[in-house]
Design an enzyme around this catalytic site. Sequence first.
Site, PDB file in Angstrom:
ATOM      1  N   HIS A 199       3.424   2.805  -4.566  1.00 24.94           N
ATOM      2  CA  HIS A 199       3.869   1.452  -4.238  1.00 24.94           C
ATOM      3  C   HIS A 199       3.838   0.678  -5.554  1.00 24.94           C
ATOM      4  O   HIS A 199       2.770   0.499  -6.142  1.00 24.94           O
ATOM      5  CB  HIS A 199       2.926   0.794  -3.232  1.00 24.94           C
ATOM      6  CG  HIS A 199       3.155   1.243  -1.820  1.00 24.94           C
ATOM      7  ND1 HIS A 199       2.976   2.534  -1.408  1.00 24.94           N
ATOM      8  CD2 HIS A 199       3.564   0.544  -0.722  1.00 24.94           C
ATOM      9  CE1 HIS A 199       3.258   2.616  -0.110  1.00 24.94           C
ATOM     10  NE2 HIS A 199       3.625   1.428   0.332  1.00 24.94           N
ATOM     11  N   GLU A 202       5.561  -4.334  -5.745  1.00 26.70           N
ATOM     12  CA  GLU A 202       5.588  -4.937  -4.406  1.00 26.70           C
ATOM     13  C   GLU A 202       5.354  -6.448  -4.535  1.00 26.70           C
ATOM     14  O   GLU A 202       5.799  -7.231  -3.702  1.00 26.70           O
ATOM     15  CB  GLU A 202       4.467  -4.295  -3.578  1.00 26.70           C
ATOM     16  CG  GLU A 202       4.748  -4.191  -2.107  1.00 26.70           C
ATOM     17  CD  GLU A 202       3.664  -3.422  -1.357  1.00 26.70           C
ATOM     18  OE1 GLU A 202       2.827  -2.743  -1.975  1.00 26.70           O
ATOM     19  OE2 GLU A 202       3.664  -3.519  -0.116  1.00 26.70           O
TER      20      GLU A 202
END
Length: 344
Positions: A199, A202
Site C-alpha cells: 500500500h 494512500e
Amino acid sequence: MDTTNFIRMMPKIELHAHLNGSLCTKSIEELCEELYGVNSNEKVLLSKELVFDGGNLDQCFLKFRFMHELTATKKGLQLATELAIRDFAKDNVIYLELRTTPKKNSEMSKEEYVKNVLEAIERTMKIESIHVSLLLSIDRSKSVAEAEETVNIALQLKNTYKDIISGIDFSGNPKLGNFMHFIPVLEKARKNDLKLALHCAEIHNPAEIDQMIKFGMERCGHGTFLSELQLNEIYRRNIAIECCLTSNVKCSTVKCYDDHHFKHIFNDKKAPVILCTDDCGVFDTTLSNEFVLAKNTFNLTKNDLLQLSLNAVEFAFVHEHFKHDLKQRIRHYFKIQTEPESKN
Ligand SMILES: [Zn+2]
C-alpha cells in the site's frame, strides 16, 4: 448484451482484496446465523453497520472490529474465507488474490490462523470455479517483530502450499508506522521469492513514497498521491498500480470518481493499472461494479476493459503458464462477444 451484463459475465481478475473486508452483507448475515444461531438479530443488524457509507480512513478502520470478532474462531474464519471466495466466484472472478493479517487469539496462533485460511481456500477451490492465492499482510501499525513473524509463517507454509501462498502485502493505517523500519523484513521476503504488494501513496507522504519506490515492489496499492516524477519512476520500474475507485472515494482520499487518479494514469501515463475492490463488503461494491463505474466515468471502450483485464493477469502473482491460460480465457470471452465497439 448490455454493457453492465457484459462486464458482469466477463471473466475477472481481483488482485487487491482484504479477507475481512470482502464479505457482502448477505454473507455476513449467513456467517452470523451459522455462528450465533438464526435468531441472532442483533448480530445481523451489526453486519449492516459494517457497510461504510463514507468518512475518513480512521473511521473506515473502525469498521473492521466486528469482522475480526466473527473470524476469531476456526469455524468463523474458515466459513468467512469460504463465503468471501464464493462472493467473488459469483461475480465471475476467475482468479483472486486474497490478503489477510495473521491474528493470534486464545483459540489459535498466527500460524494456525493462516493454516485455517489455507484449508478453507483449498476446500472452496474444489467447489467454485476460481483459483485463489493468498498474500499475508504486514500491519504497519504493529511491530517489526510481528512483521518478521508473518514473513516467517509465509516462508514456512509456502513449502506445503506453494501454489497458494504467493506474496506479502504491506498495509494497515498509513498514518502509523515507519516504512523504513520494515525494509529488512520485506527484503527477506523478496529474497525468498515472495512477491510484494505495498500500500503506497494512500495518503500524502512524499518522503515515504520515494522510499517505497526506491525499495521496489511488484504492485503499488492505491497510488493516490504519486507526484508526476514518482509516477514516471513507477512506470520506468514496471510497477502496476492497483486502483480501488469506490474505496478511495468513500474514504475521502479522492474527492469524487471524476477526479480519480485512474484517469490520468490510464490515459496519459499509460502505466499498468489494475481495477480492484480493496474491501468490497465494507464499501458495498463488486469488481463488476468497479468496472462499470470506470467504464461510465472515464468513457472506456471494450478494448480498454480488455487491456485492464490483461494488465491484471500480467501482474498476478502466478506462474507464466497459468497467466497464459487466464489471458486465453479472457481473450476468448471478448472474441465471442460480437457487439460492435462503442465509445458509449
Ligand atoms: Zn487495501
